[in-house]
Design an enzyme around this catalytic site. Sequence first.
Site, short mmCIF file in Angstrom:
data_model
loop_
_atom_site.label_atom_id
_atom_site.label_comp_id
_atom_site.label_asym_id
_atom_site.label_seq_id
_atom_site.Cartn_x
_atom_site.Cartn_y
_atom_site.Cartn_z
CE1 TYR A 127 0.13 1.84 4.30
CE2 TYR A 127 0.47 -0.51 4.61
CZ TYR A 127 0.54 0.79 5.08
OH TYR A 127 1.04 1.03 6.34
CB CYS A 128 1.30 4.09 -1.94
SG CYS A 128 0.00 4.17 -3.20
CG ASN A 129 -0.22 8.50 1.38
OD1 ASN A 129 -0.31 7.89 2.44
ND2 ASN A 129 0.60 9.51 1.22
#
Length: 184
Positions: A127-129
């Site tokens: 995951y990232c933002n």
Amino acid sequence: MDIKGAGASGYAVDGNRPTSPRAWEIMSTSLRKSGLKMVSPQEVAFALKRGGKVIDIRPQVEYSGGRIPGAVSIKFFRLIEGWGLMKIARRGVYAFFGILNGTEFNDRFFDEFETEVPRKNETVILYCNIGGTLDPTGPSEFGQQSRSLSAAYELLRAGYKNVQVLKGGYNEWKKSGRDIEFEE
């Protein structure tokens, strides 16, 4: 795996800047063909309870500011390191656009990933933002690019078989009211 070769960032997609429309078309098409699974916050929570690997690929400053409990930090991009002429120029360009913490490809990403996830058939959630999407959005038939989708593309190219991405990323995790962990 060596993915260097494009400009100052040290990262290229078939010779294209990673943020170029052509690079995203290549990545999106490849990710669709691979059957990449986008997972919900509920599925991430379930995976964590079963001992699953969740990897936060955001830069350290974002990881320290809040993360999914149990997630491991393996930065896909890191803050610009060093003070060579190109590094100074990159910092200047970022600053011109109001970004004080410019980033570059983390050339230790694959080594760090392999240390944390040594078996290439192990399921791992990135995951990232924002998470991005492979579904057509607005002007792009290829979806919305994100750091986690870019990392998933590279990991699949490196032979990892069960890479998944949190749909909506960390922002969706927070929005769903899930627990958040902070640096102590």
